[in-house]
Each structure stands twice: as structure tokens, then as C-alpha cells.
Design a protein around this motif. Structure first.
Motif, PDB file in Angstrom:
ATOM      1  N   SER A  39       0.724  -1.129  -0.200  1.00  0.00           N
ATOM      2  CA  SER A  39       0.066  -0.125   0.004  1.00  0.00           C
ATOM      3  C   SER A  39       0.695   1.109   0.032  1.00  0.00           C
ATOM      4  CB  SER A  39      -0.770  -0.470   0.995  1.00  0.00           C
ATOM      5  OG  SER A  39      -2.283  -0.967   0.814  1.00  0.00           O
ATOM      6  N   LEU A  40       1.857   1.154   1.066  1.00  0.00           N
ATOM      7  CA  LEU A  40       2.794   2.347   0.621  1.00  0.00           C
ATOM      8  C   LEU A  40       3.833   2.470  -0.465  1.00  0.00           C
ATOM      9  CD1 LEU A  40       3.993   2.518   4.247  1.00  0.00           C
ATOM     10  CD2 LEU A  40       2.101   3.469   3.397  1.00  0.00           C
ATOM     11  N   THR A  41       3.631   1.867  -1.515  1.00  0.00           N
ATOM     12  CA  THR A  41       4.872   1.479  -1.997  1.00  0.00           C
ATOM     13  C   THR A  41       3.731   2.251  -3.612  1.00  0.00           C
ATOM     14  OG1 THR A  41       5.859  -0.021  -1.958  1.00  0.00           O
ATOM     15  CG2 THR A  41       5.992   0.092  -3.855  1.00  0.00           C
ATOM     16  N   ALA A  43       0.867   3.585  -2.778  1.00  0.00           N
ATOM     17  CA  ALA A  43       1.154   5.399  -2.938  1.00  0.00           C
ATOM     18  C   ALA A  43       2.647   6.312  -2.828  1.00  0.00           C
ATOM     19  CB  ALA A  43       0.361   5.502  -0.976  1.00  0.00           C
ATOM     20  N   ALA A  44       2.852   5.784  -2.860  1.00  0.00           N
ATOM     21  CA  ALA A  44       5.064   6.301  -2.945  1.00  0.00           C
ATOM     22  C   ALA A  44       4.618   7.130  -4.621  1.00  0.00           C
ATOM     23  CB  ALA A  44       5.500   5.734  -2.689  1.00  0.00           C
ATOM     24  N   GLY A  45       3.921   5.862  -5.569  1.00  0.00           N
ATOM     25  CA  GLY A  45       3.973   5.742  -7.109  1.00  0.00           C
ATOM     26  C   GLY A  45       3.356   6.771  -7.113  1.00  0.00           C
ATOM     27  N   LEU A  47       1.893   9.053  -5.587  1.00  0.00           N
ATOM     28  CA  LEU A  47       1.947  10.896  -5.018  1.00  0.00           C
ATOM     29  C   LEU A  47       3.263  11.926  -5.754  1.00  0.00           C
ATOM     30  CD1 LEU A  47       2.553  10.500  -1.425  1.00  0.00           C
ATOM     31  CD2 LEU A  47       0.638  11.906  -2.495  1.00  0.00           C
ATOM     32  N   LEU A  48       3.852  10.240  -6.752  1.00  0.00           N
ATOM     33  CA  LEU A  48       5.060  10.863  -7.922  1.00  0.00           C
ATOM     34  C   LEU A  48       4.505  11.489  -8.962  1.00  0.00           C
ATOM     35  CD1 LEU A  48       7.947   8.838  -6.869  1.00  0.00           C
ATOM     36  CD2 LEU A  48       8.175  10.732  -6.544  1.00  0.00           C
ATOM     37  N   GLY A  65       6.012   7.590 -11.358  1.00  0.00           N
ATOM     38  CA  GLY A  65       5.232   6.566 -10.201  1.00  0.00           C
ATOM     39  C   GLY A  65       5.303   5.385 -10.778  1.00  0.00           C
ATOM     40  N   LEU A  68       6.314   2.171  -9.772  1.00  0.00           N
ATOM     41  CA  LEU A  68       6.176   1.954  -8.702  1.00  0.00           C
ATOM     42  C   LEU A  68       5.110   1.085  -7.748  1.00  0.00           C
ATOM     43  CD1 LEU A  68       7.986   4.911  -6.001  1.00  0.00           C
ATOM     44  CD2 LEU A  68       8.870   2.484  -5.834  1.00  0.00           C
ATOM     45  N   GLY A  72       4.063  -1.971  -6.254  1.00  0.00           N
ATOM     46  CA  GLY A  72       2.827  -2.522  -5.214  1.00  0.00           C
ATOM     47  C   GLY A  72       1.912  -3.176  -5.141  1.00  0.00           C
TER      48      GLY A  72
END
Length: 121
Positions: A39-41, A43-45, A47-48, A65, A68, A72
Motif C-alpha cells: 500500500s505504501l509503495t 501511495a508513493a508511486g 504521489l510521484l 511513479g 512504483l 506495489g
């Protein structure tokens, strides 16, 4: 407390945790941790991807992104396989060869499904 459920039939969280086997605890930790990481991966993608939302549609290159997000999603897909591998390790350590053989068979079926899917893709 309802009359339909006597007090002895309901379990408190401490009693449920105390009857969990080590395998169940490890599986829960694997799935919980894997879900958080995936989930965090993602979300980071995402955000990018956010700054390039309007310009990404007009480019032919892969947005920054997307790898990423793809990683995920791949982790979410791999979690059941990782669960099978963990179970196989526990069953072999416990010398439970019947369940080990069943787990190997399920892993072979998953691998065969991946091979057939890759062939037809």
C-alpha cells in the motif's frame, strides 16, 4: 450481552490471541506487513504521479511513479505465494510431510498457471 450469545461463547481479544499458533501469527504478520508495504509503495508511486497528471497524458514515456505503482500491485499479487512459501517452510520444519506435499502441489499449480498465462499473453 444478548441472550442469543452466552458470555462463554464470546471471546475476548486476549483469549483469541492466546490460542493462535505460531504459524497463524507468522502468517498474520506476513500478510499485514506485506499489505502495508504494498500500500505504501502504491501511495508513493501515486504521489510521484501527482505533479505530472496533466502532462503525463501527452507523453509517450512512462511517468515517473508508474514503476512504483506496478511494484506495489505485484507485491499484492505475490502475497499469497509468499504465504504458501512460509507455510511450506513451517510444515517442513515440523516434519509434516503430508501438508508439505499439498503445499508443494499448490505452488506447482500456481506456477503452471503463471506459465500458461505468460504463454497466452
Amino acid at each position: 450481552m444478548s441472550d442469543r450469545f452466552p458470555a462463554s461463547a464470546t471471546a475476548s481479544p486476549t483469549t483469541f490471541a492466546s490460542v493462535m499458533t505460531p504459524l497463524e501469527r507468522w502468517l498474520a504478520a506476513l500478510l499485514k506487513g506485506g499489505t502495508w508495504i504494498a500500500s505504501l509503495t502504491i501511495a508513493a508511486g501515486l504521489l510521484l504521479l501527482l505533479p505530472d497528471v496533466h502532462t503525463a497524458l501527452h507523453r509517450s514515456a512512462l511517468p515517473p511513479g508508474m514503476p512504483l505503482v506496478t511494484a506495489g500491485i505485484a507485491l499484492f499479487i505475490l502475497l499469497p505465494v509468499l504465504r504458501l512459501i512460509l507455510m511450506l517452510g513451517v510444515f517442513l520444519q515440523q516434519r509434516d510431510y503430508r501438508y508439505s506435499a499439498i503445499t508443494v502441489l499448490v505452488l506447482l499449480i500456481v506456477a503452471a498457471g503463471c506459465a500458461v498465462g505468460a504463454h497466452w499473453a
